[in-house]
Design a protein around this motif. Structure first.
Motif, PDB file in Angstrom:
ATOM      1  N   ARG A   1       0.797  -1.233   0.000  1.00 42.48           N
ATOM      2  CA  ARG A   1       0.000   0.000   0.000  1.00 42.48           C
ATOM      3  C   ARG A   1       0.825   1.277   0.000  1.00 42.48           C
ATOM      4  O   ARG A   1       0.412   2.279  -0.552  1.00 42.48           O
ATOM      5  N   ASP A   2       1.999   1.239   0.652  1.00 42.22           N
ATOM      6  CA  ASP A   2       2.741   2.500   0.811  1.00 42.22           C
ATOM      7  C   ASP A   2       3.833   2.692  -0.225  1.00 42.22           C
ATOM      8  O   ASP A   2       4.733   3.509  -0.046  1.00 42.22           O
ATOM      9  N   ILE A   3       3.740   1.975  -1.286  1.00 40.45           N
ATOM     10  CA  ILE A   3       4.822   2.043  -2.276  1.00 40.45           C
ATOM     11  C   ILE A   3       4.913   3.437  -2.910  1.00 40.45           C
ATOM     12  O   ILE A   3       3.894   4.081  -3.166  1.00 40.45           O
ATOM     13  N   VAL A   4       6.144   3.903  -3.089  1.00 35.83           N
ATOM     14  CA  VAL A   4       6.359   5.162  -3.822  1.00 35.83           C
ATOM     15  C   VAL A   4       7.308   4.837  -4.972  1.00 35.83           C
ATOM     16  O   VAL A   4       8.356   4.232  -4.767  1.00 35.83           O
ATOM     17  N   VAL A   5       6.923   5.212  -6.160  1.00 38.74           N
ATOM     18  CA  VAL A   5       7.747   4.905  -7.326  1.00 38.74           C
ATOM     19  C   VAL A   5       8.525   6.170  -7.706  1.00 38.74           C
ATOM     20  O   VAL A   5       7.923   7.180  -8.085  1.00 38.74           O
ATOM     21  N   PRO A   6       9.855   6.137  -7.579  1.00 36.55           N
ATOM     22  CA  PRO A   6      10.650   7.346  -7.873  1.00 36.55           C
ATOM     23  C   PRO A   6      10.399   7.845  -9.299  1.00 36.55           C
ATOM     24  O   PRO A   6      10.381   7.063 -10.250  1.00 36.55           O
ATOM     25  N   GLY A   7      10.172   9.136  -9.399  1.00 36.83           N
ATOM     26  CA  GLY A   7       9.885   9.730 -10.713  1.00 36.83           C
ATOM     27  C   GLY A   7       8.395   9.742 -11.028  1.00 36.83           C
ATOM     28  O   GLY A   7       7.948  10.449 -11.908  1.00 36.83           O
ATOM     29  N   TYR A   8       7.650   8.933 -10.302  1.00 37.30           N
ATOM     30  CA  TYR A   8       6.191   8.846 -10.541  1.00 37.30           C
ATOM     31  C   TYR A   8       5.462   8.881  -9.194  1.00 37.30           C
ATOM     32  O   TYR A   8       4.590   8.064  -8.914  1.00 37.30           O
ATOM     33  N   GLU A   9       5.853   9.849  -8.383  1.00 37.61           N
ATOM     34  CA  GLU A   9       5.338   9.897  -7.008  1.00 37.61           C
ATOM     35  C   GLU A   9       3.824  10.087  -6.965  1.00 37.61           C
ATOM     36  O   GLU A   9       3.184   9.756  -5.973  1.00 37.61           O
ATOM     37  N   GLN A  10       3.270  10.659  -8.037  1.00 44.17           N
ATOM     38  CA  GLN A  10       1.821  10.911  -8.049  1.00 44.17           C
ATOM     39  C   GLN A  10       1.013   9.728  -8.569  1.00 44.17           C
ATOM     40  O   GLN A  10      -0.210   9.772  -8.608  1.00 44.17           O
ATOM     41  N   GLY A  11       1.675   8.684  -9.013  1.00 46.77           N
ATOM     42  CA  GLY A  11       0.973   7.559  -9.645  1.00 46.77           C
ATOM     43  C   GLY A  11       0.117   6.770  -8.663  1.00 46.77           C
ATOM     44  O   GLY A  11       0.381   6.754  -7.456  1.00 46.77           O
ATOM     45  N   ASN A  12      -0.879   6.092  -9.201  1.00 43.58           N
ATOM     46  CA  ASN A  12      -1.802   5.310  -8.345  1.00 43.58           C
ATOM     47  C   ASN A  12      -1.235   3.904  -8.128  1.00 43.58           C
ATOM     48  O   ASN A  12      -1.860   2.922  -8.478  1.00 43.58           O
ATOM     49  N   PHE A  13      -0.039   3.835  -7.586  1.00 48.86           N
ATOM     50  CA  PHE A  13       0.589   2.517  -7.499  1.00 48.86           C
ATOM     51  C   PHE A  13       0.180   1.776  -6.240  1.00 48.86           C
ATOM     52  O   PHE A  13       0.044   2.366  -5.167  1.00 48.86           O
ATOM     53  N   VAL A  14      -0.019   0.494  -6.403  1.00 45.45           N
ATOM     54  CA  VAL A  14      -0.158  -0.418  -5.265  1.00 45.45           C
ATOM     55  C   VAL A  14       0.787  -1.575  -5.586  1.00 45.45           C
ATOM     56  O   VAL A  14       0.735  -2.143  -6.682  1.00 45.45           O
TER      57      VAL A  14
END
Ligand code: NAD
Length: 522
Positions: free
Chosen positions: A376-389
């Motif tokens: 749930r808390d994943i942050v993707v560098p360069g895409y911090e605003q993305g809806n990632f899970v």
């Protein structure tokens, strides 16, 4: 012809670059062979789920524009249905060639608008392309039947005739494959069509519509309109539309099924899913673990055939320890924007979808499931605003939990345990959905029992995502499907055609046997 999206612009947007993005393109409708902007000022943003940048905007098409699309389809019908079947097939032959030519453009558009990886987006296009290829054989698929001499000098034959104007309403998760489940079969069998793409990712439909025109589909045979609930209701209510193909959620699908059926239309409605995978103790460990990880997390779990629930057999508690192995493999997956070459899975479609997925994970934890992996808390560098899970695994899940009852539609794998194959099958059968189910085993006896007893439309035996090729049909059951003629395959052709039965008498009628008022018999 209008060249739909400036793909290079969209690609740059996805790269998180600094220059301000250009104004979003308005997605036109396709009415009577012309791409025309709607007069509507009500617009919905199409958002890149990896960056939140606005890729384009779709209009909430006005009712008179929708009526114009239906009217164009109705006008095109008489001459299209009388066009030789071989000519109609040749348009599909050309279309499949053009789709191959523009595969990369289509895939890039899907990745930008929907989020899945480029390789997965190519698969999305390819599985739809196979339906176009199948439609190239429509002359055989649409053949009627003939019985000679059913009585003296009398033959009976049946003809499969097109219905008229048909419509398709699409979900967001396969922006190319699902429109291609619909219009190629419909138009090659002689119908004309009104397509309503998902408002979240209309681009692939627009590119496909352009290609269909380039392939020689006459004006008005395929029309595209945009919008949400209002236009869907207009499709359900319109007297000139004879059949509706729907793919999406149960809320929308059951509403459309009820509303359009009440108007006398044919409806085929493919809906939600909770697909179970049963792992027998004798399953090949490595291949099965890989299959579970791929089918659970591929496309960020946003496939109606995603394997979202794994039932591990406890007869020999061999597989319990392998939950950790599952976690290890899931952890190694790379979450990134779909345009990045190393991405295994991309974002989910929207912020709301992410919130929903996270809420269902939390509800599982609160009702006693063990969170073996938390994405749930994943942050993707360069895409911090993305809806990632990130990949998430819940273990010890039970049937009463909300995370089990609801379709999660995210990269979440639920693990449950059962003490026998019988128990595992019963658990799966009690679930309201019946889209797909798979067993992993090296026992033919177990596989055969599973195949016979499981209540699911599509059954995989050592195959995690058993989506059939187009010469069969896509066969959901229980709450995953409403209607009686499935998508593509023989059923798909039957859905878009109606039977006319002709009885002909050719004999020398001179010196007939007089008038008889009795019901004729042979
Ligand atoms: P959705 O139901 O939200 O949207 C599908 C279409 O219906 C869209 O075009 C949308 O505009 C329209 N729509 C949505 N709500 C509506 C309403 N209340 N009234 C009228 N129209 C409405 O589905 P989605 O989120 O785009 O797609 C995901 C769902 O689709 C999942 O449940 C997934 O399992 C299902 N799905 C099923 C299959 C299958 O073959 N069984 C395949 C793909 C997706």
């Amino acid at each position: 012809a209008l060249k739909y999206l400036n793909i290079s612009t969209a690609t740059e947007q996805s790269r998180h670059s600094d220059p301000p993005p250009p104004p979003p393109a308005r997605v036109p409708n396709l009415i009577g062979g012309s791409f025309v902007n709607s007069q509507s000022s009500d617009l919905i943003d199409v958002i890149n789920p990896a960056t939140q940048q606005v890729v384009s905007q779709i209009p909430l098409t006005k009712n008179e524009e929708f009526k114009a699309a239906v009217s164009a389809a109705k006008q095109a019908f008489p001459s299209w249905r009388n066009t030789p079947i071989t000519t109609r097939q040749r348009v599909m032959l050309k279309l499949q060639q053009l789709i191959r030519r523009d595969m990369d453009k289509l895939a890039m558009n899907i990745t930008i608008e929907q989020g899945k990886t480029l390789k997965d987006a190519q698969g999305d296009v390819f599985r739809g392309l196979e339906v176009v290829e199948h439609a190239c054989g429509m002359a055989s698929l649409q053949m009627g039947e003939f019985s000679s001499n059913v009585s003296h000098g009398i033959d009976t034959y049946s003809i499969r005739e097109p219905l008229g104007v048909c419509a398709g309403i699409c979900p967001f998760n396969f922006p190319a494959m699902i429109p291609l489940w619909m219009f190629p079969v419909a138009v090659t069998s002689g119908n004309t069509f009104v397509l309503k793409p998902s408002e979240k990712d209309p681009g692939a439909s627009m590119i496909l519509a352009e290609l269909a025109m380039e392939a020689g589909l006459p004006s008005g045979v395929l029309n595209v309109v945009h919008g949400t609930n209002d236009i869907v209701n207009a499709i359900c209510d319109d007297e000139d539309i004879k059949a509706i193909s729907f793919v999406g959620s149960n809320t929308a699908g059951m509403h459309i099924y009820a509303r359009a059926s009440a108007k006398g239309k044919r409806v085929q409605s493919n809906m939600g899913a909770k697909n179970h995978g049963i792992v027998m103790p004798d399953a090949s460990p490595d291949a099965t673990l890989n299959a579970l990880v791929a089918a659970g997390f591929g496309a960020a779990g946003q496939r109606c055939m995603a394997l979202s629930t794994v039932l591990l057999l406890l007869i020999i508690c061999l597989w319990c320890s392998r939950e950790n192995e599952l976690v290890k493999r899931a952890k190694s997956l790379k979450v990134n924007a779909g345009t990045e070459p190393d991405a295994d899975l991309g974002p989910v479609i929207s912020k709301q979808a992410k919130e929903r997925v996270c809420r269902l994970i939390q509800s599982g934890v609160e009702s006693g499931a063990r969170l073996l992996l938390d994405g749930r808390d994943i942050v993707v560098p360069g895409y911090e605003q993305g809806n990632f899970v990130g990949p998430t695994i819940l273990s010890g899940v039970t049937e009463d939990m909300e995370c089990y009852k609801e379709e999660i539609f995210g990269p979440v794998l639920l693990c449950m345990q059962a003490d026998s194959l019988e128990t595992a099958i019963n658990i799966a059968n009690r679930n309201k959905y019946g889209n797909g189910a798979a067993i992993f085993t090296s026992s033919g006896v177990a596989a055969r029992k599973f195949q016979a007893d499981i209540e699911a439309g599509q059954v995989g035996i050592n195959v995690p995502i058993p989506v059939p090729l187009p010469f069969f049909s896509f066969t959901g059951s229980k709450a995953s499907f409403a209607g009686d003629l499935n998508f593509y395959g023989k059923a798909g052709v039957n859905f878009y055609t109606q039977i006319k039965t002709v009885t002909q008498q050719w004999k020398d009628l001179a010196g007939g046997s007089g008038v008889s008022l009795a019901m004729p018999t042979s």
